[in-house]
Structure formats: structure tokens, C-alpha cells
Scaffold this active site. Structure first.
Site, PDB file in Angstrom:
ATOM      1  N   LEU A   1     -31.840-142.966  40.059  1.00 47.88           N
ATOM      2  CA  LEU A   1     -31.967-143.660  40.841  1.00 47.88           C
ATOM      3  C   LEU A   1     -33.303-143.348  41.645  1.00 47.88           C
ATOM      4  O   LEU A   1     -34.013-142.720  41.728  1.00 47.88           O
ATOM      5  CB  LEU A   1     -31.638-142.527  42.174  1.00 47.88           C
ATOM      6  CG  LEU A   1     -29.228-142.656  42.211  1.00 47.88           C
ATOM      7  CD1 LEU A   1     -29.270-142.545  43.642  1.00 47.88           C
ATOM      8  CD2 LEU A   1     -28.973-143.377  41.398  1.00 47.88           C
TER       9      LEU A   1
ATOM     10  N   ARG B   1     -64.398-141.787  27.198  1.00 44.69           N
ATOM     11  CA  ARG B   1     -63.248-142.882  27.551  1.00 44.69           C
ATOM     12  C   ARG B   1     -62.181-142.983  26.417  1.00 44.69           C
ATOM     13  O   ARG B   1     -62.648-142.396  25.272  1.00 44.69           O
ATOM     14  CB  ARG B   1     -63.790-144.442  27.494  1.00 44.69           C
ATOM     15  CG  ARG B   1     -64.538-144.306  28.865  1.00 44.69           C
ATOM     16  CD  ARG B   1     -65.805-145.460  29.199  1.00 44.69           C
ATOM     17  NE  ARG B   1     -65.223-146.388  28.657  1.00 44.69           N
ATOM     18  CZ  ARG B   1     -65.867-147.925  28.577  1.00 44.69           C
ATOM     19  NH1 ARG B   1     -66.785-147.926  28.471  1.00 44.69           N
ATOM     20  NH2 ARG B   1     -64.709-149.005  28.386  1.00 44.69           N
TER      21      ARG B   1
ATOM     22  N   GLY C   1     -36.281-146.676  44.761  1.00 50.60           N
ATOM     23  CA  GLY C   1     -36.995-146.615  46.209  1.00 50.60           C
ATOM     24  C   GLY C   1     -38.508-147.641  45.511  1.00 50.60           C
ATOM     25  O   GLY C   1     -39.290-147.887  45.472  1.00 50.60           O
TER      26      GLY C   1
ATOM     27  N   GLY D   1     -28.423-147.245  50.477  1.00 44.41           N
ATOM     28  CA  GLY D   1     -27.872-145.824  50.477  1.00 44.41           C
ATOM     29  C   GLY D   1     -27.825-145.625  48.378  1.00 44.41           C
ATOM     30  O   GLY D   1     -27.573-146.211  47.472  1.00 44.41           O
TER      31      GLY D   1
ATOM     32  N   GLY E   1     -31.265-133.341  53.504  1.00 44.76           N
ATOM     33  CA  GLY E   1     -30.648-132.843  54.373  1.00 44.76           C
ATOM     34  C   GLY E   1     -29.539-131.630  54.212  1.00 44.76           C
ATOM     35  O   GLY E   1     -30.198-130.911  52.843  1.00 44.76           O
TER      36      GLY E   1
ATOM     37  N   ARG F   1     -42.774-145.608  51.793  1.00 42.15           N
ATOM     38  CA  ARG F   1     -43.361-145.224  52.596  1.00 42.15           C
ATOM     39  C   ARG F   1     -44.922-144.480  51.927  1.00 42.15           C
ATOM     40  O   ARG F   1     -45.623-143.768  52.958  1.00 42.15           O
ATOM     41  CB  ARG F   1     -42.748-143.767  53.792  1.00 42.15           C
ATOM     42  CG  ARG F   1     -41.214-144.201  54.786  1.00 42.15           C
ATOM     43  CD  ARG F   1     -40.756-143.290  54.442  1.00 42.15           C
ATOM     44  NE  ARG F   1     -41.311-141.822  54.972  1.00 42.15           N
ATOM     45  CZ  ARG F   1     -41.341-140.548  55.204  1.00 42.15           C
ATOM     46  NH1 ARG F   1     -39.662-140.742  54.286  1.00 42.15           N
ATOM     47  NH2 ARG F   1     -41.268-139.498  55.281  1.00 42.15           N
TER      48      ARG F   1
ATOM     49  N   LYS G   1     -66.614-144.905  23.910  1.00 40.82           N
ATOM     50  CA  LYS G   1     -65.646-145.546  23.840  1.00 40.82           C
ATOM     51  C   LYS G   1     -65.064-145.716  22.869  1.00 40.82           C
ATOM     52  O   LYS G   1     -65.967-146.572  22.020  1.00 40.82           O
ATOM     53  CB  LYS G   1     -65.417-146.731  24.899  1.00 40.82           C
ATOM     54  CG  LYS G   1     -64.736-147.101  25.368  1.00 40.82           C
ATOM     55  CD  LYS G   1     -64.367-149.415  24.838  1.00 40.82           C
ATOM     56  CE  LYS G   1     -65.155-149.343  23.885  1.00 40.82           C
ATOM     57  NZ  LYS G   1     -65.177-151.058  24.436  1.00 40.82           N
TER      58      LYS G   1
ATOM     59  N   ASN H   1     -72.159-153.446  21.944  1.00 39.00           N
ATOM     60  CA  ASN H   1     -71.576-153.861  21.378  1.00 39.00           C
ATOM     61  C   ASN H   1     -70.472-154.962  22.264  1.00 39.00           C
ATOM     62  O   ASN H   1     -69.839-155.333  21.581  1.00 39.00           O
ATOM     63  CB  ASN H   1     -70.385-152.541  21.359  1.00 39.00           C
ATOM     64  CG  ASN H   1     -69.787-152.633  22.956  1.00 39.00           C
ATOM     65  OD1 ASN H   1     -70.741-152.280  23.470  1.00 39.00           O
ATOM     66  ND2 ASN H   1     -68.588-152.073  23.338  1.00 39.00           N
TER      67      ASN H   1
HETATM   68  C1  UD1 Z   1     -32.160-137.820  49.651  1.00 41.35           C
HETATM   69  C2  UD1 Z   1     -31.174-137.098  50.277  1.00 41.35           C
HETATM   70  C3  UD1 Z   1     -30.899-136.362  50.741  1.00 41.35           C
HETATM   71  C4  UD1 Z   1     -32.055-134.885  50.439  1.00 41.35           C
HETATM   72  C5  UD1 Z   1     -33.593-135.676  49.259  1.00 41.35           C
HETATM   73  C6  UD1 Z   1     -34.189-134.262  48.405  1.00 41.35           C
HETATM   74  C7  UD1 Z   1     -29.165-138.505  50.308  1.00 41.35           C
HETATM   75  C8  UD1 Z   1     -28.338-139.764  51.065  1.00 41.35           C
HETATM   76  N1  UD1 Z   1     -30.535-138.189  51.016  1.00 41.35           N
HETATM   77  O1  UD1 Z   1     -32.485-137.929  50.757  1.00 41.35           O
HETATM   78  O2  UD1 Z   1     -30.440-135.096  51.211  1.00 41.35           O
HETATM   79  O3  UD1 Z   1     -32.304-133.564  50.620  1.00 41.35           O
HETATM   80  O4  UD1 Z   1     -33.549-137.138  49.461  1.00 41.35           O
HETATM   81  O5  UD1 Z   1     -35.310-134.918  47.901  1.00 41.35           O
HETATM   82  O6  UD1 Z   1     -28.523-138.661  49.166  1.00 41.35           O
HETATM   83  N2  UD1 Z   1     -32.142-144.515  45.842  1.00 41.35           N
HETATM   84  C9  UD1 Z   1     -31.608-145.594  45.641  1.00 41.35           C
HETATM   85  N3  UD1 Z   1     -31.078-146.895  46.440  1.00 41.35           N
HETATM   86  C10 UD1 Z   1     -30.809-146.482  47.576  1.00 41.35           C
HETATM   87  C11 UD1 Z   1     -31.533-145.257  47.991  1.00 41.35           C
HETATM   88  C12 UD1 Z   1     -32.072-144.726  46.858  1.00 41.35           C
HETATM   89  O7  UD1 Z   1     -32.207-146.176  44.533  1.00 41.35           O
HETATM   90  O8  UD1 Z   1     -30.375-147.311  48.273  1.00 41.35           O
HETATM   91  C13 UD1 Z   1     -33.098-143.285  45.421  1.00 41.35           C
HETATM   92  C14 UD1 Z   1     -34.723-143.542  45.303  1.00 41.35           C
HETATM   93  O9  UD1 Z   1     -35.104-144.408  45.242  1.00 41.35           O
HETATM   94  C15 UD1 Z   1     -34.843-141.864  45.488  1.00 41.35           C
HETATM   95  C16 UD1 Z   1     -33.678-141.711  45.871  1.00 41.35           C
HETATM   96  O10 UD1 Z   1     -32.672-142.572  45.715  1.00 41.35           O
HETATM   97  O11 UD1 Z   1     -35.255-141.662  44.691  1.00 41.35           O
HETATM   98  C17 UD1 Z   1     -33.977-141.035  46.953  1.00 41.35           C
HETATM   99  O12 UD1 Z   1     -33.654-141.532  48.322  1.00 41.35           O
HETATM  100  P1  UD1 Z   1     -34.522-141.560  49.457  1.00 41.35           P
HETATM  101  O13 UD1 Z   1     -34.584-142.820  50.425  1.00 41.35           O
HETATM  102  O14 UD1 Z   1     -35.870-140.956  48.767  1.00 41.35           O
HETATM  103  O15 UD1 Z   1     -33.925-140.338  49.775  1.00 41.35           O
HETATM  104  P2  UD1 Z   1     -34.262-139.158  51.087  1.00 41.35           P
HETATM  105  O16 UD1 Z   1     -33.650-139.838  51.982  1.00 41.35           O
HETATM  106  O17 UD1 Z   1     -35.787-138.211  50.694  1.00 41.35           O
END
Ligand code: UD1
Ligand code: CA
Length: 453
Positions: A11, A319, A14, A83, A144, A18, A337, A372
Site C-alpha cells: 500500500l 560527483r 499515502g 482506508g 492500532g 503529514r 565529475k 568543460n
Molecule cells: C496504520 C494502521 C495501524 C498501524 C499503523 C502502523 C490501519 C487502519 N491502521 O495506521 O493499525 O498501527 O499503520 O504504521 O490499517 N494507505 C493507502 N490508502 C488508504 C490509506 C492508507 O494506500 O486509503 C497506505 C498508506 O500509504 C500507508 C499505509 O497504507 O503506506 C498505512 O496508512 P497510514 O495512513 O499511514 O496508516 P496509520 O494511521 O499509520
């Protein structure tokens, strides 16, 4: 039993909001490689191991990075950020193809190791339906929480939804899970969004598997492996952990680090034996350092290769595209370089060597500059073997200096110099006998006169 097939879904959708950056979160670097590169590097890659990467809309750069690292990766776009479970289901087509195991990994946990993935896969072979990676967090805020009844995991509660008592729980979800691949889609499809953020939480898979009467297993690992990167401060913490690992690994293969904490390495730095790195050296991506080489203090190296027993610095900047032959020397305040310096070449002081090739054992005097760039194009300087370039020479490229040629100090060389020729470009010196004494006398007289007024 035949080899098991697996699908890893990473996944990586992100936004990096933040992180307060335009750069997608998973492209931020740790030890010179993107977070995504670290995660993909640790993920399963044996035959039969497929990979799917879920990216956000308009994140072509993330897709490119994934493809660069794993050309076999399938890319899926999560159009709306609803999510982690929703993100996994963006890869539905790949999941529906059916593998024995489904691994879900977050793209923002760069410190995870291949060994941990293997530990997490083992329970599936013994009949578990879901295995969750947990860790004890020094500060669990934001993670979590794993809610246990005895040694049974009953649920994972997101921080935002946790009660005061649940927030006391230190055992947290790392974000890596493995599913029995045959049941994964059914479980994922049952996850709803009845929580404070109205998101589809992957962690809700735990309760669903429990309801199905199937087995959930928790595998614990060290916090340093699973730090999730949500902020620039967490990025810096991950860098610290990674640097400590890289230094330890370097010392393991016999590199001498005199002051380890002051040396910055990259994940792909390669060392021979008996290499010495002095304090305060920065080694960026793509650097190879062969046996016996010494990198002196305050040097900065990127995409360069250093030959056996070569010496660099102090205060050198290498470089991209710099290659030093065996025993070559780059001294203080020298920048190189796209330069190939063959064995035994010396560039000891205050020089710029760019777009150049220098033959074996040539000596480049202090202050020599390869000119150069003409403001529009880059040009090449080629120097033969055993040549001697006098101090403070400008070599205006394109230019060729032959084998064994000699350039007089202070020359501006604009025409090719044949083998064994001597080239000199400077106006004739004029020397006036007693001139300095006369000059001093005139000035001292003037000074006395002004003081006496
Ligand atoms: C998540 C977990 C949490 C865990 C923590 C560990 C869930 C609901 N929560 O929280 O339990 O302790 O990671 O680091 O799983 N992402 C997507 N699409 C979305 C949402 C997220 O691709 O819709 C990806 C983000 O890019 C990231 C990962 O999923 O790589 C986790 O998402 P993030 O928003 O960082 O979750 P946390 O709040 O950190
Ligand atoms: Ca995270």
C-alpha cells in the site's frame, strides 16, 4: 508439496500530507533509497511470488519507482483514499487470481526485514487464516492497539477509536499481515467503515476471522523494524536506525570506521576489505569502495567507484560518474565529475576535473581546472598516461593532452598537445634588478611625509 504461490500487496497511496511535502510519502529517501525501495527489497521474490503496488491518483512517479525495482509489479490506483482495507481491494484483480498467501505491507515501513516476512508467513503453512505483525511501542500514540484475551488476538483498535484503557496497551499493529490467499477476498469484502473516520480499516480483518472461527496468530518483532513513517521527524528516526544498521554491517565486513556515528552511508554502498573511513564522511547512493582504500575526513561521494588502495580527501567531492583506478589519489578541495582517473593518477590539491579521462600515473598539479562547459555544451578533456599538468593550468575542452606530455604551470591550454610534447602558454617574465628596493623606498618616503604633516 509443491512451491506455494504468494501475492504481496504494497500500500503506497499515502499523500504524504503529514510529511508537508509535494513528494509522495513512499518516495522519501532513507539511506539514499525510497521508502518503497526498502519495502520491496525485503518483500518475497522467490519464483511464484507476485507483487501488486497500490498507488494514489496522479502518483505516476510511485508507479515508475515500483516498476524500476520490480518490472513484474502490477500497479493499481486507489482513486479515493478510503482506508487501508479499501486500498488493498484496489488490487482486487490480482487477489482474485488466487495465490496461496496474500501479504499486505505498508509502503511507509522501510525498516522491515525479509526474515520477518518469512516469520509471518510460517503460521499460514500450519493452518492459520491470518497472521498479524505486532510490536511493543515505546510510545504507542497513533498506532492500532492489539487487544488480547490471554494469548488470543480479538481485535485491533485504531488509536482514534480506542478507549482510555485501550490506549494504555503498548502492543501495536505494525501493518504487515498475511492471509490465507483462498479466504482473503471474502474477508476483505466483509470489512465495513463503521468507525470514527468512516474508513475501511484493514485491522478489522481480525474480528471477521475470529467470527469465522478461524485462527489468527500474532508474531512479534522489534519496534525498530516497523516504525511507520507519517512525519519528517519519524523519517529522521528511521534514518538513524538504518544508519546504525549500515555501519554495523560495514564493520562486519571489515571496514574501519574511526568514528562510526559521524559517517553517513547509503543502503547500496559496497565495500572491499580493509577500507578505512575517517570521521565525517558522507557516502551517497551508488558508491563502491575497493580493498584498502582510505576515505579521509569531510569527503562527499555520490555514484562513484574507488579503486584498490586509492585515497580520497580530506575535503574531496566526488560527483556522479567518478571512477578512481587502483592507487589513485584525490586530495583536498578537489571536485571530480564524470571523470575516469586510471591507476596511480594524482590530483592532490584544489582542482576541478569534469568530463575527463586521465591516463595511468599522470600528475595533475594544484589548481588545475578542466574547463568543460562553454555556457551551452559540455566538452571532454582527455589526458594520456604519465602526463604532467603544471600547477594552475586551465585545460579548455574539448582537448587532448598526449602520453607523457608536460604542461607548464599557469598555462591556458586550448590546442591539443601531442605525446611527449611540452606546452607552455604564458607571457614572458620581466625582472628588474633592485626594483623592489626602489619601490619600497618611494612608498616609505611618501608615508613619512604624510605622517609628518
Ligand atoms: C496504520 C494502521 C495501524 C498501524 C499503523 C502502523 C490501519 C487502519 N491502521 O495506521 O493499525 O498501527 O499503520 O504504521 O490499517 N494507505 C493507502 N490508502 C488508504 C490509506 C492508507 O494506500 O486509503 C497506505 C498508506 O500509504 C500507508 C499505509 O497504507 O503506506 C498505512 O496508512 P497510514 O495512513 O499511514 O496508516 P496509520 O494511521 O499509520
Ligand atoms: Ca503509517
Amino acid at each position: 508439496m509443491g512451491a506455494r504461490s504468494s501475492l504481496t500487496v504494497v500500500l503506497a497511496a499515502g499523500e504524504g500530507s503529514r510529511m508537508r511535502s509535494r513528494l509522495p510519502k513512499v518516495l522519501h529517501p532513507v539511506a539514499g533509497q525510497s521508502l518503497l525501495a526498502h519495502v520491496l527489497g525485503a518483500s518475497p521474490r522467490e519464483p511464484g511470488a507476485a507483487l501488486a503496488v497500490v498507488i494514489g491518483p496522479d502518483h505516476q512517479a510511485v508507479a515508475d519507482e515500483a516498476k524500476r525495482l520490480r518490472p513484474d509489479a502490477d500497479i493499481f490506483v486507489q482513486r479515493e483514499r478510503l482506508g487501508t482495507a479499501h486500498a488493498v481491494l484496489a488490487a482486487r484483480d490480482a487477489i482474485a487470481r488466487g495465490a496461496d498467501e496474500l501479504l499486505v505491507v505498508f509502503g511507509d515501513t522501510p525498516l522491515i526485514s525479509a526474515a520477518t516476512f518469512e516469520r509471518l508467513r510460517a503460521p499460514l503453512r500450519n493452518g492459520a487464516t491470518l497472521a498479524v505483525l505486532g510490536f511493543r511501542a515505546a510510545d504507542p500514540t497513533g498506532y492500532g492497539r492489539l487487544l488480547m484475551q490471554g494469548d488470543r488476538l480479538v481485535a485491533i483498535r485504531e488509536h482514534a477509536d480506542a478507549s482510555v484503557e485501550e490506549r494504555e496497551v503498548r502492543l501495536c499493529n505494525a501493518g504487515v499481515m498475511t492471509f490465507d490467499g483462498r479466504k482473503a477476498l471474502e474477508i476483505l469484502d466483509r470489512i465495513g467503515n463503521a468507525n470514527s473516520k468512516h474508513e475501511y480499516y484493514l485491522v478489522d480483518a481480525v474480528g471477521i476471522v475470529e467470527e469465522m472461527g478461524s485462527e489468527v496468530v500474532v508474531i512479534e518483532t522489534d519496534e525498530n523494524e516497523v516504525r511507520g513513517i507519517n512525519t519528517k521527524a519519524q523519517l529522521a528516526e528511521a534514518e538513524t536506525v538504518m544508519q546504525a544498521r549500515l555501519r554495523a554491517a560495514a564493520m562486519d565486513v571489515g571496514v574501519t570506521l574511526i568514528a562510526p556515528d559521524t559517517v553517513h552511508l547509503s543502503a547500496d554502498t559496497k565495500f572491499g576489505t580493509d577500507v578505512t573511513i575517517e570521521p565525517f564522511v558522507v557516502i551517497g547512493p551508488g558508491v563502491t569502495i575497493a580493498d584498502g582504500a582510505v576515505i579521509h575526513s569531510f569527503s562527499h561521494l555520490v555514484q562513484s567507484s574507488i579503486g584498490r588502495n586509492a585515497q580520497v580527501g580530506p575535503f574531496a567531492r566526488l560527483r556522479p560518474g567518478t571512477s578512481l583506478g587502483d592507487g589513485a589519489k584525490i586530495g583536498n578541495f578537489v571536485e571530480a565529475k564524470a571523470a575516469t582517473l586510471h591507476a596511480g593518477v594524482k590530483v592532490n590539491h584544489l582542482s576541478y576535473v569534469g568530463d575527463a579521462e586521465i591516463g595511468a600515473n599522470s600528475n595533475i598539479g594544484a589548481g588545475t581546472i578542466t574547463c568543460n562547459y562553454d555556457g551551452f555544451f559540455k566538452h571532454k578533456t582527455s589526458i594520456g598516461e604519465g602526463a604532467f599538468i603544471g600547477t594552475n593550468s586551465s585545460l579548455v575542452a574539448p582537448i587532448r593532452i598526449g602520453n607523457g606530455a608536460y604542461i607548464g604551470s599557469g598555462s591556458v591550454i586550448t590546442k591539443d598537445v601531442p605525446d611527449d610534447a611540452m606546452a607552455l602558454e604564458r607571457t614572458e617574465q620581466s625582472t628588474r634588478e633592485g626594483g623592489a628596493a626602489r619601490y619600497r623606498e618611494v612608498k616609505l618616503r611618501k608615508k613619512a611625509k604624510l605622517a609628518g604633516r
